[in-house]
Design a protein around this motif. Structure first.
Motif, PDB file in Angstrom:
ATOM      1  N   SER A  81       0.825  -1.201   0.000  1.00  0.00           N
ATOM      2  CA  SER A  81       0.000   0.000   0.000  1.00  0.00           C
ATOM      3  C   SER A  81       0.860   1.253   0.000  1.00  0.00           C
ATOM      4  CB  SER A  81      -0.906   0.009   1.234  1.00  0.00           C
ATOM      5  OG  SER A  81      -0.096   0.212   2.371  1.00  0.00           O
ATOM      6  N   GLU A 113       2.917   4.355  -1.125  1.00  0.00           N
ATOM      7  CA  GLU A 113       2.911   5.287  -2.239  1.00  0.00           C
ATOM      8  C   GLU A 113       4.311   5.905  -2.325  1.00  0.00           C
ATOM      9  OE1 GLU A 113      -0.211   8.238  -4.007  1.00  0.00           O
ATOM     10  OE2 GLU A 113       0.757   9.118  -2.258  1.00  0.00           O
ATOM     11  N   ASP A 146       1.624   4.417  -6.512  1.00  0.00           N
ATOM     12  CA  ASP A 146       1.286   3.276  -5.668  1.00  0.00           C
ATOM     13  C   ASP A 146       1.100   2.090  -6.608  1.00  0.00           C
ATOM     14  OD1 ASP A 146       0.103   1.302  -4.205  1.00  0.00           O
ATOM     15  OD2 ASP A 146      -1.178   2.671  -3.051  1.00  0.00           O
ATOM     16  N   ALA A 180       9.069   5.515  -0.163  1.00  0.00           N
ATOM     17  CA  ALA A 180       7.651   5.706   0.147  1.00  0.00           C
ATOM     18  C   ALA A 180       7.489   6.334   1.516  1.00  0.00           C
ATOM     19  CB  ALA A 180       6.945   4.365   0.117  1.00  0.00           C
ATOM     20  N   THR A 213       1.141   6.076   3.216  1.00  0.00           N
ATOM     21  CA  THR A 213       0.057   7.061   3.170  1.00  0.00           C
ATOM     22  C   THR A 213      -0.701   7.142   4.479  1.00  0.00           C
ATOM     23  OG1 THR A 213      -1.158   5.322   2.069  1.00  0.00           O
ATOM     24  CG2 THR A 213      -0.403   7.144   0.698  1.00  0.00           C
TER      25      THR A 213
END
Ligand code: HEM
Ligand code: HEM
Lengths: 181, 194
Positions: free
Chosen positions: B21, B23, B59, B185, B188
């Motif tokens: 997950s 991003e 993502d 990343a 998020t």
């Protein structure tokens, strides 16, 4: 006429001699001229033509050597010993330089990161990795070696004219196509 | 199962979750590069741009929502020679005084299967905009993700190389732009730290 000691150069040797001379007479002034041009498509074209002419000189070296082994040059004409020595030394150096001048150009091109594509068709391998300092060093080498070649050719030319005009012997004629001496 | 290996498994699970997950949006410019290749008198040449800024959000589980903006400082070009660098800064080439940067703004991103994707967008150079499509791959590398892609443009579409330089025999019209972007990343879900 006896076949063991010909009185003149073989036609193949004459052809390669003058072909090489012609290529050098174009490549040399072209090298000087293109070097000073501002960057332009014309400059890029002239650089390529210069490289192709020079690589052709290099390519002619091997057949030239083979021809020389198969058909040895005529025995030297009578002349003072120092002239024979001078001629032999000049010829040896000329052979060396028609090898080293194009090789240094090829090396320089590789070092500068511009591979040589012969006639725009045949990519030649890079001889060294891209390296700016090596590139400018080889550029100076190339310039010095071609200056050396220029000086030797001038001497060589002067000697040929001297033999032809002053001594009136067959030195030049036996390197010219056609008539027998 | 020892508690240690259970902890390890739990860790692995968490990592997998984060990765799936995640991003990718923190571009590591010092590890990234934008380079180009072209033919000059039939000879393959290359160069690069030293300064550029990439903003992206990607993502891998939702590629359709990804976007990217690239801003390349044209004066930072490295053609291999200072003579070349000076030449391409000039009016006939980039005219980089009047048009200091090349920009790319994505409009959509499509998954092509496996690790392959395709980004579509507008490329603007020297006051001219052209639609561009760049295929790329995305590969996770430790905590980071690596984007590698290329697109071929026609320099004359942007009037890059005018006047005598419009001669595509000396410098080919096709220019390949290659990008290698490394991004990490920020999950998020993570609350932004103060
Ligand atoms: C770039 C130009 C030239 C190069 C590299 C060159 C090179 C050579 C070499 C290496 C030889 C020795 C051949 C051998 O015996 O193996 C030779 C012979 C000769 N070259 Fe040149 N040459 C050039 C230009 C010229 C020019 C312009 C002339 C005259 C106008 C000339 C006249 C001759 C003559 C007459 C010989 C025969 C010498 C003899 O019989 O001993 N060459 N050349
Ligand atoms: C017989 C062969 C050759 C001769 C007589 C020759 C001669 C010359 C001369 C006189 C220059 C100008 C040097 C100066 O004053 O700056 C030059 C430059 C140059 N040559 Fe050659 N060359 C030959 C072969 C080659 C080859 C085979 C290559 C490459 C594959 C080459 C690549 C270059 C380059 C790139 C320059 C320009 C250097 C610069 O301006 O930065 N040359 N050459």
């Amino acid at each position: 006429m006896n076949s063991q000691s010909p009185s003149r150069y073989a036609n193949s040797a004459i052809l390669i001699h003058w072909l090489t001379a012609l290529l050098i007479f174009v490549a040399f002034p072209l090298g000087k001229y293109m070097h000073d041009l501002p960057l332009s498509p014309q400059k890029l074209e002239l650089f390529s033509y210069h490289k192709w002419l020079g690589i052709t000189v290099l390519l002619l070296f091997l057949p030239r050597l083979l021809v020389r082994m198969a058909k040895p040059p005529p025995t030297a004409l009578p002349a003072p010993a120092w002239q024979h020595i001078a001629a032999n030394v000049t010829h040896a150096l000329l052979y060396l330089l028609i090898l080293l001048v194009p090789l240094s150009g090829w090396l320089m091109s590789s070092a500068k990161g511009v591979s040589v594509v012969y006639l725009g068709l045949i990519p030649l391998p890079d001889m060294v990795d891209k390296n700016k300092e090596l590139g400018s060093l080889l550029r100076n080498f190339h310039e010095a070696l071609s200056t050396g070649l220029f000086v030797l050719v001038a001497l060589h030319l002067a000697a040929a004219i001297k033999h032809h005009v002053i001594d009136k012997d067959g030195t030049l004629r036996r390197m010219l196509p056609g008539r027998n001496v | 199962m020892s508690s240690l290996s259970r902890l390890f498994l739990l860790g692995l699970l968490c990592m997998a979750k984060v990765a799936s997950s995640a991003e990718f949006n923190q571009v590591q410019h010092e590890k990234s590069s934008v380079s180009f290749g072209y033919k000059q008198m039939g000879v393959a040449m290359d160069g690069k741009f030293r300064k550029f800024v990439v903003n992206l959000n990607f993502d891998p589980s939702k590629p359709a929502t990804a976007n990217a903006q690239v801003d390349i400082d044209l004066a930072s070009i490295d053609t291999g020679t200072s003579e070349g660098d000076d030449e391409v800064a000039g009016k006939q080439w980039f005219n980089s005084k009047a048009f200091p940067s090349a920009k790319f703004a994505s409009t959509s991103v499509k998954a092509l299967g496996a690790d392959r994707y395709e980004v579509t967008g507008k490329l603007s150079i020297k006051g001219k905009s052209v639609d561009a499509i760049a295929p790329f791959t995305f590969k996770p590398q430790g905590p980071a993700g690596v984007f590698d892609g290329a697109l071929t443009i026609k320099r004359l579409d942007f009037a890059i190389g005018e006047g005598p330089w419009a001669d595509v025999g000396a410098v080919a019209n096709e220019v390949q732009i290659k990008f290698h972007i490394v991004a990490t990343a920020l999950p998020t879900t993570a609350a932004p730290k103060k």
